[in-house]
Structure formats: C-alpha cells, structure tokens
Enzyme design. Sequence first.
Site, short mmCIF file in Angstrom:
data_model
loop_
_atom_site.label_atom_id
_atom_site.label_comp_id
_atom_site.label_asym_id
_atom_site.label_seq_id
_atom_site.Cartn_x
_atom_site.Cartn_y
_atom_site.Cartn_z
CB CYS A 194 9.91 -118.88 -106.80
SG CYS A 194 11.42 -117.84 -106.46
CG ASP B 42 8.16 -117.94 -101.33
OD1 ASP B 42 7.35 -116.64 -102.13
OD2 ASP B 42 7.34 -118.30 -99.86
NE ARG C 64 4.39 -118.75 -101.10
CZ ARG C 64 4.30 -118.39 -102.69
NH1 ARG C 64 3.12 -119.11 -102.64
NH2 ARG C 64 4.99 -117.80 -103.75
CB CYS D 223 13.60 -118.50 -102.16
SG CYS D 223 13.29 -116.93 -102.68
CG HIS E 89 9.87 -121.88 -103.69
ND1 HIS E 89 8.47 -120.74 -103.62
CD2 HIS E 89 11.18 -120.35 -103.70
CE1 HIS E 89 8.70 -119.65 -103.68
NE2 HIS E 89 10.48 -119.47 -103.76
ZN ZN Z 1 11.16 -117.96 -104.08
#
Ligand code: ZN
Length: 229
Positions: free
Chosen positions: A101, A41, A43, A39, A98
């Site tokens: 999400c 994302d 993090r 992803c 993850h």
């Molecule tokens: Zn995500």
Amino acid sequence: MKRLIQGFDTFRRDVFPQQRELFKRLADKQNPHTLFITCADSRVMPEMIFSAQPGELFVYRNIGNIVPPYAQHVSGVVAAIEYAVKVLRVAHIVICGHSDCGAMKALMNPAALQDKPSVEAWLKHADVARYVVAEHGATMTDSETLRRLTEENVVGQLEHLRTLPSVAAAIATGSLNIHGWIYDIEHADISAFDANEGRFVKLDPQSDNVPDATPHARFSLRVAAANAA
Ligand code: ZN
C-alpha cells in the site's frame, strides 16, 4: 479514454444481456449486505475478489482505507458509513487494507509527503499505526514494518469506526458486525483480524469460523437475559 469506452461497449454487449433481469430488479432499489471500505489502489477490486454481483457490496474507497474518528473530521467516508448503517442497514462493515500500500509506505517515509499537503493531512488519521509500530518495531526489516503498519492501520481504523454513534449503536444491539481484513495482491490471500486473539489470521474459505473484530452486543443480550428471567 478510448480504453474505457471500449470496455463499456464490451460490458454492454457481452455482460449486460446475461444479467438483464438482475439490473432490472436493481433499477430502483439496492439492498447490499456489506459496506466494504478499502484503499483506492487500482489493484484492489472488491467485486472481482469476492465474485460479487451488482447490488451486493456498498463500496467506499479512499487512500489508506481510512475512517476518521467521529467529531474530528466530517468526510465522505463518514457520511457513507452513516448512510450504509442507518438507511441500507448493512449487516457487515469490512475495513480492508492491502499489501504494497502506497499510503502505508508514505507513513514509513514522511519526507515523501512534503509537497503533497492534502495527502499528508489525510494520513494523519493513520498516525495511530505509525505510533504503535514505532513503539514496538525498532528491530524490524522494512517489509516487516510495512506489514505491521498495514495491520495496525486496519486495527486503528476499526477503532475509529466504533467512535461513530450510528456504528456503536448498531453494534450494541447486535445488528452490525465489523471486520478488519488485509488482502495480499500477489498471493490472493486474505488475513482477518481476530479480536479475541489480538492478531491477524489467514482466512480459510472452507471454514465457517470467520475471525471477527466485533465487540459483544449488549442490549440484545440484556433483552435475552430479561426474557429468560
Ligand atoms: Zn493502498
């Protein structure tokens, strides 16, 4: 922007000099062992999580770690997979979801996507997860639903992955393995999809037994059988 430029300055002064030889070797070629699809994302940091060096991971990130099925949607991720398999000849593809999400949360709350038509259209490729969980999850809590959606999305994207001809051909000859993982941000855990068991199991870094989502090779087995006969 100042934060980024200062960070680059730190890299150039503190990190680069220690790895000058590595960067020199990598200046005109790369030979990554793994295509890592995860992803976007902020993090989720594959190189940090796996203590990976430059040149090891061919990383592709998008919202929801999605792989559209072949012939339905020509996209950057599909082109990257083809390149990684056909040109870089990676030995592994990992699709990694993850915890927490945002894309999976959006699947739980489609109304939130109303004024985001591009995200909404993109997440159609994750409908497979939504439908599977809706079939079986009427009594689940929100956190359980989110966890199951995240898992089913990874399983669904693994299935989409196998519709790409380059991937199917490499799996059939036994030269490519595929894996479905989920990274837990808070606890630094990874769970891996075990296709034989049909469930996710916690990855044990001390064990050589890594759960696998790869179907059996066929052509290499046939060759082996023919040679043995
Ligand atoms: Zn995500």
